[in-house]
Design a protein around this motif. Structure first.
Motif, mmCIF file in Angstrom:
data_model
loop_
_atom_site.group_PDB
_atom_site.id
_atom_site.type_symbol
_atom_site.label_atom_id
_atom_site.label_comp_id
_atom_site.label_asym_id
_atom_site.label_seq_id
_atom_site.Cartn_x
_atom_site.Cartn_y
_atom_site.Cartn_z
ATOM 1 N N SER A 2 -5.340 -8.480 4.012
ATOM 2 C CA SER A 2 -3.891 -8.661 4.031
ATOM 3 C C SER A 2 -3.496 -9.660 5.124
ATOM 4 C CB SER A 2 -3.223 -7.311 4.282
ATOM 5 O OG SER A 2 -2.452 -7.331 5.436
ATOM 6 N N SER A 3 -2.491 -10.471 4.824
ATOM 7 C CA SER A 3 -2.042 -11.496 5.783
ATOM 8 C C SER A 3 -1.497 -10.861 7.055
ATOM 9 C CB SER A 3 -0.947 -12.360 5.149
ATOM 10 O OG SER A 3 -1.422 -12.973 3.984
ATOM 11 N N GLN A 295 5.671 -5.093 2.422
ATOM 12 C CA GLN A 295 5.341 -6.036 1.340
ATOM 13 C C GLN A 295 6.107 -7.344 1.489
ATOM 14 O OE1 GLN A 295 2.774 -5.505 -0.273
ATOM 15 N NE2 GLN A 295 2.551 -3.351 0.229
ATOM 16 N N GLU A 298 4.363 -9.277 4.196
ATOM 17 C CA GLU A 298 3.114 -9.778 3.614
ATOM 18 C C GLU A 298 3.365 -11.043 2.790
ATOM 19 O OE1 GLU A 298 -0.878 -9.620 2.938
ATOM 20 O OE2 GLU A 298 0.192 -8.261 4.243
ATOM 21 N N LYS A 299 4.409 -10.998 1.970
ATOM 22 C CA LYS A 299 4.743 -12.119 1.090
ATOM 23 C C LYS A 299 5.160 -13.356 1.902
ATOM 24 C CE LYS A 299 7.481 -12.953 -3.147
ATOM 25 N NZ LYS A 299 8.408 -14.030 -2.846
ATOM 26 N N SER A 302 2.016 -14.815 3.426
ATOM 27 C CA SER A 302 1.094 -15.435 2.466
ATOM 28 C C SER A 302 1.679 -16.722 1.882
ATOM 29 C CB SER A 302 0.697 -14.453 1.372
ATOM 30 O OG SER A 302 1.845 -14.062 0.662
ATOM 31 N N LEU A 329 -0.982 -1.050 3.680
ATOM 32 C CA LEU A 329 -1.566 -2.310 3.162
ATOM 33 C C LEU A 329 -3.026 -2.133 2.765
ATOM 34 C CD1 LEU A 329 0.084 -4.702 5.753
ATOM 35 C CD2 LEU A 329 0.647 -4.547 3.341
#
Length: 329
Positions: A2-3, A295, A298-299, A302, A329
């Protein structure tokens, strides 16, 4: 991987993940700005478990004249270093890195709090407060630069992992940056390079105080979102100069709009600013702005909108937010 969970190991500040708790004023200090049990308990609770890789401690005033509000933390005297060590130690013991933010409120200060007339780059009304400050002389500007320098050294002596210079949310350095409040005709006004001269002199002085290896961050109010105010184009010029001057990380927020954009919601609403600034600098950039879900963080990472994600209000409201986010995550 995960980023959000990826370590950051470029530059002087190595972090075990990409989650940052940005500075948020709590007004939990003593009346004179000294560290209180309340504030120690607060940061102990927020940093527990080390899920947040970096905690940027709320803005602290570098001089009584630049105090923003009652209960604000002070970094204005050498005698405070011992109790600030306690704060740094608590955060470290819990497994997070700690940076301290230093600030002068300028025309956002009030005489009721400081005992002094507010000052600013120009004698024009503060768009957020409405008051008209006294215009700073060049001599007074030099004094403020020295106060930033002394404050930064105290931060280092207290055992923090870095220092953040505050130039957002309509405080003094942001007042110099914004064309709304900087109408000076000397070398501290005019075009962007004139308006950030004080920043570059502060960065240089801070760097002299803390040495080459100590991380120096800068929080930039990268746009005012107001007619005639600062824009992303101004910030791109400024960001490149800040990197050249020795800033190790940029922390992006709003200018005179504060930490919101009027009429704009959604998670990571300052992303257009961080994305544009990432194109012109190579140092890490922190994005904040309404991020409440792992999330979404994360988005944003990324998609390359930023290098680090600051989650403020969600962590302020829920001390388990970071633990739950990391574990999800």
């Amino acid at each position: 991987m995960s980023s959000l969970l990826k370590p950051l190991d470029q530059g002087k500040l190595t972090l075990n993940n990409r989650l940052v708790m940005p500075p948020m004023a709590t007004s939990k200090c003593e009346v004179d700005g000294k560290i209180s049990k309340d504030i120690l308990d607060y940061y102990d609770e927020k940093s527990r478990g080390g899920y947040i890789s970096l905690i940027i401690v709320e803005h602290s005033f570098i001089t009584q004249k630049g105090k923003a509000s009652e209960g604000q933390m002070s970094i204005a005297e050498d005698s405070l270093v011992e109790s600030l060590k306690e704060l740094a130690n608590i955060i470290h013991k819990n497994g997070s890195k700690a940076v301290m933010q230093i600030n002068h409120a300028g025309s956002a200060a009030s005489k009721d709090v400081t005992g002094f007339e507010p000052v600013g780059p120009s004698a024009v009304a503060n768009p957020r407060k409405g008051n008209v400050p006294k215009e700073l002389t060049k001599e007074e500007i030099k004094e403020i630069i020295e106060e930033f320098k002394a404050a930064a050294l105290r931060v280092k002596e207290a055992g923090f992992d870095g220092v953040e210079i505050h130039s957002a949310h309509g405080y003094l350095l942001n007042q110099f940056f914004s064309p709304l409040t900087n109408h000076r005709t000397d070398e501290y006004g005019g075009d962007v390079l004139g308006r950030i001269r004080i920043h570059l002199e502060v960065i240089k002085a801070v760097r002299e105080a803390v040495g080459d290896d100590f991380p120096v961050l800068l929080r930039l109010g990268a746009a005012d979102y107001m007619e005639g105010g600062s824009t992303i184009e101004h910030s791109k010029i400024a960001a490149k100069e800040f990197e050249k001057a020795g800033v190790d990380m940029l922390d992006i927020s709003g200018g005179f709009c504060g930490y919101i954009i009027p009429g704009v919601n959604g998670q990571g609403y300052f992303a257009p600013l961080t994305e544009a600034l990432k194109e012109v600098v190579s140092i890490p950039v922190i994005l904040t702005g309404g991020i409440t879900e792992a999330q979404a963080a994360e988005k944003l990472l990324s998609e390359g909108k930023a290098d680090l994600i600051g989650v403020g209000r969600a962590i302020y409201k829920d001390s388990n937010w970071a633990k739950n986010a990391i574990e999800s995550l």
